[in-house]
Design an enzyme around this catalytic site. Sequence first.
Site, mmCIF file in Angstrom:
data_model
loop_
_atom_site.group_PDB
_atom_site.id
_atom_site.type_symbol
_atom_site.label_atom_id
_atom_site.label_comp_id
_atom_site.label_asym_id
_atom_site.label_seq_id
_atom_site.Cartn_x
_atom_site.Cartn_y
_atom_site.Cartn_z
ATOM 1 N N GLN A 16 33.994 -39.539 -109.678
ATOM 2 C CA GLN A 16 33.655 -38.237 -109.080
ATOM 3 C C GLN A 16 32.182 -37.914 -109.328
ATOM 4 O O GLN A 16 31.706 -37.955 -110.467
ATOM 5 C CB GLN A 16 34.560 -37.142 -109.689
ATOM 6 C CG GLN A 16 34.367 -35.781 -109.079
ATOM 7 C CD GLN A 16 34.803 -35.713 -107.601
ATOM 8 O OE1 GLN A 16 35.823 -36.256 -107.214
ATOM 9 N NE2 GLN A 16 33.999 -35.061 -106.782
ATOM 10 N N LYS A 75 42.914 -34.428 -105.456
ATOM 11 C CA LYS A 75 43.046 -35.848 -105.103
ATOM 12 C C LYS A 75 44.272 -36.455 -105.783
ATOM 13 O O LYS A 75 45.063 -37.155 -105.153
ATOM 14 C CB LYS A 75 41.772 -36.612 -105.501
ATOM 15 C CG LYS A 75 40.605 -36.304 -104.560
ATOM 16 C CD LYS A 75 39.268 -36.831 -105.064
ATOM 17 C CE LYS A 75 38.147 -36.371 -104.142
ATOM 18 N NZ LYS A 75 36.799 -36.741 -104.604
ATOM 19 N N ASP A 107 35.780 -44.878 -102.075
ATOM 20 C CA ASP A 107 34.873 -43.836 -101.584
ATOM 21 C C ASP A 107 33.929 -44.405 -100.517
ATOM 22 O O ASP A 107 33.238 -43.658 -99.833
ATOM 23 C CB ASP A 107 34.027 -43.278 -102.748
ATOM 24 C CG ASP A 107 34.464 -41.869 -103.136
ATOM 25 O OD1 ASP A 107 35.128 -41.209 -102.315
ATOM 26 O OD2 ASP A 107 34.121 -41.435 -104.245
#
Length: 276
Positions: A94, A50, A117
């Site tokens: 995460q 990422k 997200d």
Amino acid sequence: MESTIINGRAVADEVLASCATKISQGDVVPGLAVIIVGDNPASQVYVRNKVRACEKAGLHSEKYALSVDVSEVELLGKVAQLNADPAIHGILVQLPLPAHINEDKVLTAIAAHKDVDGFHPENIGRLVAGLPGLRPCTPAGCMVLLERAGVSLSGSRAVVIGRSNIVGKPMALMLINAGATVTVCNSKTPSLAATVQQADIVIAAVGRPRLITAEMIKSGATVIDVGINREDGGLVGDVDFESVRTVAGAITPVPGGVGPMTIAMLVSNTLQAAIA
Ligand code: NAD
């Protein structure tokens, strides 16, 4: 019939290049903060990829690696600090988090307009209502792949296998919003094969290697394989690629299908958050 292979890597590169052009021409440098807790090897790889994609697209990115025994209060404090930071437009925590931390509490603490997200209840609510908002990256990436493959969604019959909050459920909602007739399957679905057989579009998001076989696929269907399963040192999807490709009209490979799109959509979401 030999199916078209949908090249997710190429589409992801196009999305990243388009983001890079917009970023280089804009006044704001989008900033993404990634928080990783502990040393889960898969999470480390995802975060590294990422951060690399952000650099490639010209985004500013910051990584916060917190120890596995960080307290929930400390983690929430970091999120609050990033919520208030004007250089940061997107915050990603995460998953999974260690068991002593309440994942929902942390995800809900992220400011909804920085939730790149797309997991915050406000953004999920916006998706349900068909309102603009930040969308979960993996299903959003699948939608781009379907669009680039020229698949018409309105009036189609779609079957989503898997009902998780991060893939299956938001995927189903996006397909519903696009006018598809959607069935969502789970591990208890009776007659999975007969249900999948009805589908013009199959989205497999299960986490079981090669669960979906050629006999389950209607001739000419589009098959999107979200699954990532580690096997003999390599990666395989939830779809038995070699058999299904002889029946499907179009299919995504693993690796090189949905995976690269997830990261590209994160960059796209961060850009969206920065210019909103
Ligand atoms: P999950 O474990 O949260 O959910 C799996 C779902 O599959 C559940 O709803 C379960 O009911 C269903 N299921 C399990 N066995 C089944 C069966 N035999 N028949 C029908 N349904 C069944 O998983 P997840 O987080 O949604 O991830 C699914 C897969 O996608 C995993 O392989 C994961 O690694 C992968 N994934 C890939 C990306 C990407 O970027 N490509 C992103 C997220 C997840």
